[in-house]
Design a protein around this motif. Structure first.
Motif, PDB file in Angstrom:
ATOM      1  N   LEU A 178       0.632  -0.907  -0.501  1.00 28.15           N
ATOM      2  CA  LEU A 178       0.255   0.142   0.102  1.00 28.15           C
ATOM      3  C   LEU A 178       1.037   1.348   0.259  1.00 28.15           C
ATOM      4  CD1 LEU A 178      -2.948  -0.600   2.832  1.00 28.15           C
ATOM      5  CD2 LEU A 178      -2.913  -1.369   0.278  1.00 28.15           C
ATOM      6  N   GLU A 179      -0.053   2.295  -0.231  1.00 25.88           N
ATOM      7  CA  GLU A 179       0.935   3.300   0.268  1.00 25.88           C
ATOM      8  C   GLU A 179       0.757   4.487   1.208  1.00 25.88           C
ATOM      9  OE1 GLU A 179       0.423   8.616  -1.209  1.00 25.88           O
ATOM     10  OE2 GLU A 179      -0.838   6.949  -1.945  1.00 25.88           O
ATOM     11  N   VAL A 180       2.261   4.153   1.730  1.00 27.26           N
ATOM     12  CA  VAL A 180       2.171   4.104   3.677  1.00 27.26           C
ATOM     13  C   VAL A 180       2.114   5.676   4.022  1.00 27.26           C
ATOM     14  CG1 VAL A 180       3.499   3.578   5.356  1.00 27.26           C
ATOM     15  CG2 VAL A 180       3.557   1.934   3.653  1.00 27.26           C
ATOM     16  N   LEU A 181       1.205   6.358   4.410  1.00 24.25           N
ATOM     17  CA  LEU A 181       1.207   8.095   4.565  1.00 24.25           C
ATOM     18  C   LEU A 181       2.104   7.787   5.898  1.00 24.25           C
ATOM     19  CD1 LEU A 181      -2.629   8.135   3.485  1.00 24.25           C
ATOM     20  CD2 LEU A 181      -0.186   8.097   1.882  1.00 24.25           C
ATOM     21  N   HIS A 182       2.013   6.914   6.941  1.00 25.55           N
ATOM     22  CA  HIS A 182       2.721   6.721   8.116  1.00 25.55           C
ATOM     23  C   HIS A 182       2.895   5.765   8.608  1.00 25.55           C
ATOM     24  CE1 HIS A 182       3.150   8.453  12.703  1.00 25.55           C
ATOM     25  NE2 HIS A 182       2.005   7.822  12.811  1.00 25.55           N
ATOM     26  N   HIS A 183       4.619   5.612   9.375  1.00 30.12           N
ATOM     27  CA  HIS A 183       4.165   4.488  10.446  1.00 30.12           C
ATOM     28  C   HIS A 183       5.516   5.278  11.628  1.00 30.12           C
ATOM     29  CE1 HIS A 183       7.129   1.178  10.768  1.00 30.12           C
ATOM     30  NE2 HIS A 183       5.844   0.061  11.296  1.00 30.12           N
ATOM     31  N   VAL A 184       5.052   4.346  12.368  1.00 32.44           N
ATOM     32  CA  VAL A 184       6.413   4.242  13.612  1.00 32.44           C
ATOM     33  C   VAL A 184       5.679   3.341  14.133  1.00 32.44           C
ATOM     34  CG1 VAL A 184       4.056   5.097  15.288  1.00 32.44           C
ATOM     35  CG2 VAL A 184       6.213   6.118  15.608  1.00 32.44           C
ATOM     36  N   GLU A 185       7.138   3.319  14.882  1.00 33.96           N
ATOM     37  CA  GLU A 185       7.290   1.928  15.835  1.00 33.96           C
ATOM     38  C   GLU A 185       8.049   2.978  17.211  1.00 33.96           C
ATOM     39  OE1 GLU A 185       7.717  -2.077  13.185  1.00 33.96           O
ATOM     40  OE2 GLU A 185       9.788  -0.266  13.015  1.00 33.96           O
ATOM     41  N   ARG A 186       7.638   2.319  18.591  1.00 38.69           N
ATOM     42  CA  ARG A 186       8.180   2.931  19.310  1.00 38.69           C
ATOM     43  C   ARG A 186       7.046   2.536  20.837  1.00 38.69           C
ATOM     44  NH1 ARG A 186       7.207   8.718  17.409  1.00 38.69           N
ATOM     45  NH2 ARG A 186       4.917   9.541  18.100  1.00 38.69           N
ATOM     46  N   ALA A 187       8.100   2.706  22.160  1.00 40.39           N
ATOM     47  CA  ALA A 187       7.606   2.483  23.907  1.00 40.39           C
ATOM     48  C   ALA A 187       5.966   1.547  23.717  1.00 40.39           C
ATOM     49  CB  ALA A 187       6.634   4.309  23.301  1.00 40.39           C
ATOM     50  N   GLY A 188       6.676   1.086  22.323  1.00 45.30           N
ATOM     51  CA  GLY A 188       6.164  -0.529  22.680  1.00 45.30           C
ATOM     52  C   GLY A 188       5.145  -0.746  21.604  1.00 45.30           C
ATOM     53  N   GLU A 189       4.719  -0.067  21.201  1.00 44.98           N
ATOM     54  CA  GLU A 189       3.073   0.348  19.946  1.00 44.98           C
ATOM     55  C   GLU A 189       4.369   0.435  18.416  1.00 44.98           C
ATOM     56  OE1 GLU A 189       0.173   1.834  22.948  1.00 44.98           O
ATOM     57  OE2 GLU A 189       0.360   3.161  20.896  1.00 44.98           O
ATOM     58  N   ALA A 190       3.849   0.215  17.264  1.00 42.82           N
ATOM     59  CA  ALA A 190       3.855   0.108  16.389  1.00 42.82           C
ATOM     60  C   ALA A 190       2.137   0.409  15.497  1.00 42.82           C
ATOM     61  CB  ALA A 190       3.869  -1.019  15.737  1.00 42.82           C
TER      62      ALA A 190
END
Length: 199
Positions: free
Chosen positions: A171-183
């Motif tokens: 897909l077209e990834v618009l936002h992605h973050v992995e931190r503090a135990g969450e993705a």
């Protein structure tokens, strides 16, 4: 955060947990975690699906923004709380009782490719990952947040680093973050975006 289980007591366990939560807090509509601060990414309207909706905060928030919302969860207690929240907010949501360990509900023959937004929050089951984009219309938005090993270490229900991007990278990834135990990931299916008034 919730994870997929195969135990027969799932429904009872989540009912008990949601009953405690309802007693402590009536709840309020809220955007999905991955869209906080970026709600401009939402399509202008249309159909939305909230997978593992819990007590319906996100489903009711979407309905208040003009979406026709289907909200799915295994817990009758959670769905009852969602109905009460929707009634308080004066919106309509279609509440669906379904165990997601058996797959996404197939009660609507036109459900594939019919949604402008699909939200999956606090529920992780990689077996469901391929099913989620198939539910989206061209230009539709996938919004997903799961527990992650990043900054927390491994756990039976935590996504490995890069799991969401690997699963939904087509897909077209618009936002992605992995931190503090969450993705979290927000991604769009290629194609024209939804237009106002589309249902």
């Amino acid at each position: 955060m919730r994870a997929s289980h195969t135990h027969s007591a799932d429904r009872e366990r989540w009912d008990a947990r949601h009953a405690v939560d309802v007693a402590a807090d009536a709840g309020a509509p809220a955007p999905p975690d991955a869209l906080r601060g970026r709600t401009e990414l939402l399509p202008a309207g249309g159909r939305a699906l909230d997978v593992a909706c819990g007590r319906g905060a996100v489903a009711v928030w979407l309905a208040a923004r003009g979406f026709a919302v289907d909200a799915v969860d295994v817990s009758p207690v959670a769905l009852d709380a969602g109905r009460e929240l929707a009634a308080r907010e004066g919106v309509t949501v279609r509440w669906v009782l379904h165990d997601l360990d058996a797959g996404l509900p197939a009660s609507e023959p036109d459900s594939c490719g019919a949604h402008d937004v699909v939200v999956c929050q606090r529920f992780r089951d990689p077996a469901r990952y391929p099913e989620l984009p198939a539910l989206l219309a061209p230009g539709g938005l996938l919004v997903i947040t799961v527990l992650s090993e990043v900054d927390e270490g491994p756990g039976p229900f935590r996504a490995a680093a890069g799991e969401l991007r690997a699963a939904f990278g087509a897909l077209e990834v618009l936002h992605h973050v992995e931190r503090a135990g969450e993705a979290s990931l927000v991604a769009r299916v290629s194609g024209p975006a939804s237009v106002p008034g589309r249902r």
